[in-house]
Scaffold this active site. Structure first.
Site, PDB file in Angstrom:
ATOM      1  N   SER A 212      28.500  54.956  40.595  1.00 48.94           N
ATOM      2  CA  SER A 212      28.832  53.543  40.469  1.00 48.94           C
ATOM      3  C   SER A 212      27.541  52.720  40.523  1.00 48.94           C
ATOM      4  CB  SER A 212      29.826  53.173  41.558  1.00 48.94           C
ATOM      5  OG  SER A 212      30.619  52.110  41.150  1.00 48.94           O
ATOM      6  N   LYS A 216      23.980  53.460  38.516  1.00 49.80           N
ATOM      7  CA  LYS A 216      23.077  52.582  37.751  1.00 49.80           C
ATOM      8  C   LYS A 216      21.651  52.803  38.256  1.00 49.80           C
ATOM      9  CE  LYS A 216      26.447  48.732  38.351  1.00 49.80           C
ATOM     10  NZ  LYS A 216      27.605  49.107  37.612  1.00 49.80           N
ATOM     11  N   GLN A 258      33.512  44.867  32.995  1.00 50.41           N
ATOM     12  CA  GLN A 258      32.378  44.120  33.549  1.00 50.41           C
ATOM     13  C   GLN A 258      31.370  43.841  32.431  1.00 50.41           C
ATOM     14  OE1 GLN A 258      30.178  46.178  36.650  1.00 50.41           O
ATOM     15  NE2 GLN A 258      29.634  44.216  37.555  1.00 50.41           N
ATOM     16  N   GLU A 266      27.394  38.778  40.480  1.00 52.64           N
ATOM     17  CA  GLU A 266      27.984  39.635  41.511  1.00 52.64           C
ATOM     18  C   GLU A 266      26.944  40.192  42.469  1.00 52.64           C
ATOM     19  OE1 GLU A 266      30.522  42.896  40.180  1.00 52.64           O
ATOM     20  OE2 GLU A 266      30.135  43.939  42.059  1.00 52.64           O
ATOM     21  N   TRP A 310      37.220  48.742  34.249  1.00 46.51           N
ATOM     22  CA  TRP A 310      36.070  47.890  34.603  1.00 46.51           C
ATOM     23  C   TRP A 310      34.728  48.532  34.207  1.00 46.51           C
ATOM     24  CZ3 TRP A 310      35.387  43.029  35.578  1.00 46.51           C
ATOM     25  CH2 TRP A 310      34.348  42.565  36.373  1.00 46.51           C
ATOM     26  N   HIS A 346      37.839  56.585  41.154  1.00 50.49           N
ATOM     27  CA  HIS A 346      36.427  56.219  40.969  1.00 50.49           C
ATOM     28  C   HIS A 346      35.558  57.001  41.957  1.00 50.49           C
ATOM     29  CE1 HIS A 346      33.030  53.843  39.877  1.00 50.49           C
ATOM     30  NE2 HIS A 346      33.022  53.054  40.940  1.00 50.49           N
TER      31      HIS A 346
HETATM   32  C1  MCU Z   1      30.525  50.599  38.835  1.00 47.40           C
HETATM   33  O1  MCU Z   1      29.647  50.003  39.766  1.00 47.40           O
HETATM   34  C2  MCU Z   1      30.024  48.864  40.517  1.00 47.40           C
HETATM   35  C3  MCU Z   1      30.442  47.730  39.632  1.00 47.40           C
HETATM   36  O2  MCU Z   1      29.386  47.403  38.757  1.00 47.40           O
HETATM   37  C4  MCU Z   1      30.804  46.524  40.480  1.00 47.40           C
HETATM   38  O3  MCU Z   1      31.299  45.480  39.674  1.00 47.40           O
HETATM   39  C5  MCU Z   1      31.814  46.868  41.537  1.00 47.40           C
HETATM   40  O4  MCU Z   1      31.938  45.799  42.396  1.00 47.40           O
HETATM   41  O5  MCU Z   1      31.347  47.959  42.288  1.00 47.40           O
HETATM   42  C6  MCU Z   1      31.110  49.122  41.568  1.00 47.40           C
HETATM   43  C7  MCU Z   1      30.712  50.133  42.595  1.00 47.40           C
HETATM   44  O6  MCU Z   1      29.561  50.286  42.909  1.00 47.40           O
HETATM   45  O7  MCU Z   1      31.733  50.742  43.225  1.00 47.40           O
HETATM   46  C8  MCU Z   1      31.423  51.610  44.293  1.00 47.40           C
END
Ligand code: MCU
Length: 401
Positions: A212, A216, A258, A266, A310, A346
């Site tokens: 997530s 990145k 997103q 964010e 998302w 996720h």
């Molecule tokens: C997928 O990564 C992020 C996402 O970009 C955000 O919008 C969300 O709030 O959190 C995701 C994440 O890191 O989930 C653990």
């Protein structure tokens, strides 16, 4: 016909000759007038001439890196003037304590390593650096390091800007995004491992992973640190292995994904200046297919989850398909893998993907060069949005010589 062929040949020759000159003097720009709704062409230099050779690609990658740094990532500082390292080991656990300074304040961070059982290979153990612990299954014979990247640069929300160890060293106004700060920390870990043979890590066999937001980060670290042999972002979604333009397209077609405009409001994964571009994506002289391509010819395998809208599933598939052309051009298409399935939460690893993951570990960390890593697939569940490559990819893939 023959005449035009002759002209084309001579144009190619002149281009190759000037590409040769460019290699000696690779002009880097931090901004470039640009207007393209489609994915920008990785194989065209800033001055419009073609990328023809692998040396050309080295220069082109430097151009892309400078543009990404300037537009969205922020500046990656050089190594600190002093880096103190202490390593302690107790049983299967080790602690690598790093103290970095530039003459002023110093920072200390101390990631822990879990070593495999058995006798270490002569060159040392391969290692996976896991952002916040990671969430992929790591096979036997590989050491793991738990990297507390959120301590290096916080990522709670916009109030995290300038917060964390990195900013204690470089100042709260450093332009580096949190992800660049994390990558800087990974580079220092590799410096420390290189200068500490007692740690017993083979620094030629290092992977990074995270899920997530931390996926990145793993992707960015792989792009910025050439000593990383294998980069494994998991469900990195928007801002990771997806392209800004494609995520916007998905949103415009009704999928709640997103986008760049959301992400800058964010969190602090991108530099403050990126906000100036999120409403004008056509002006970006890159997209994330080119961020990923900075890893080439090194190995990248990314995993995505079509159940989480998302994450912008079409964007990931399209973006990585576009990036794949760079590995293909360099003659190593199978150093770049991608797999996208649903049926799991996720950051919950689906067992069906383990053979793909293991193949990349075997080939790039466990010295099994003949293992096939030809994995590039999606289940195609794009929320009724259609991926049409011809709408986005206008280049033909060259065979770089
Ligand atoms: C997928 O990564 C992020 C996402 O970009 C955000 O919008 C969300 O709030 O959190 C995701 C994440 O890191 O989930 C653990």
């Amino acid at each position: 016909m023959r005449f035009s062929t002759l002209i084309q040949l001579s144009v190619a020759f002149i281009s190759a000759a000037s590409a040769g000159a460019r290699r000696a003097d690779c002009p880097i720009a931090t901004s470039l007038p640009f207007d393209d709704d489609e994915l920008p062409d990785p194989f065209t230099f800033n001055d419009g001439t073609p990328v023809l050779t692998t040396d050309d690609w080295t220069c082109r990658a430097a151009q892309i890196n400078a543009l990404i740094s300037s537009y969205e990532a922020g500046a990656l500082p050089p190594p600190p003037s002093s880096l103190g390292v202490a390593f302690t080991r107790s049983g299967s656990s080790g602690t690598l304590s790093l103290t970095a300074s530039n003459g002023g304040p110093s920072i200390t961070f101390a990631p822990t390593i879990t070593f495999p059982s058995g006798t270490a290979p002569a060159a040392g153990w391969p290692l996976v650096i896991t952002f916040e612990g990671g969430s992929i299954p790591i096979p036997a014979g590989i050491a793991t390091m738990n990297y507390a990247n959120s301590a290096m640069a916080a990522q709670t929300d916009l109030s995290s800007r300038g917060v964390g160890l990195f900013y204690n060293l470089f100042g709260a106004n450093a332009t580096a995004s949190s992800m660049v700060a994390w990558a800087w920390g990974v580079s220092r870990i590799i410096d420390a491992l290189e200068q500490t043979p007692a740690a017993g890590i083979n620094t030629q066999r290092i992977a990074v992973t995270g899920c997530s937001r931390d996926g990145k980060g793993a992707l960015t670290a792989g792009a910025l640190e050439p000593r990383i042999a294998l980069t494994i972002p998991q469900e990195s979604g928007s801002g990771g292995d997806t392209c800004w333009r494609l995520s916007l397209f998905e949103q415009n077609n009704g999928a709640d994904v997103q986008t760049a405009t959301e992400i800058v409001q964010e969190n602090v994964w991108f530099a403050p200046g990126f906000a100036n571009f999120v409403n004008n994506l056509s002006a970006l002289p890159f997209d994330h297919h080119m961020l990923a391509a900075l890893i080439a010819p090194r190995a990248l395998v990314s995993f995505e989850n079509t159940d989480v809208v998302w994450l912008s599933p079409l964007s990931a598939w399209g973006c990585m398909s576009a990036a794949h052309t760079v590995w293909a051009a360099l003659g190593v298409p199978d150093n770049h893998g991608f797999a996208q399935v649903g049926g799991h939460e996720h950051c919950q690893w689906p067992a069906s993907l383990t053979p793909t993951l293991d193949a990349f570990f075997d080939k790039f960390l466990l010295d099994q060069p003949n293992v096939s890593t030809e994995f590039f697939s999606t289940n195609g569940a794009f929320n009724n949005v259609t991926w049409n490559p011809a709408d986005w990819i206008s280049w033909t893939t060259p065979q770089l010589t």
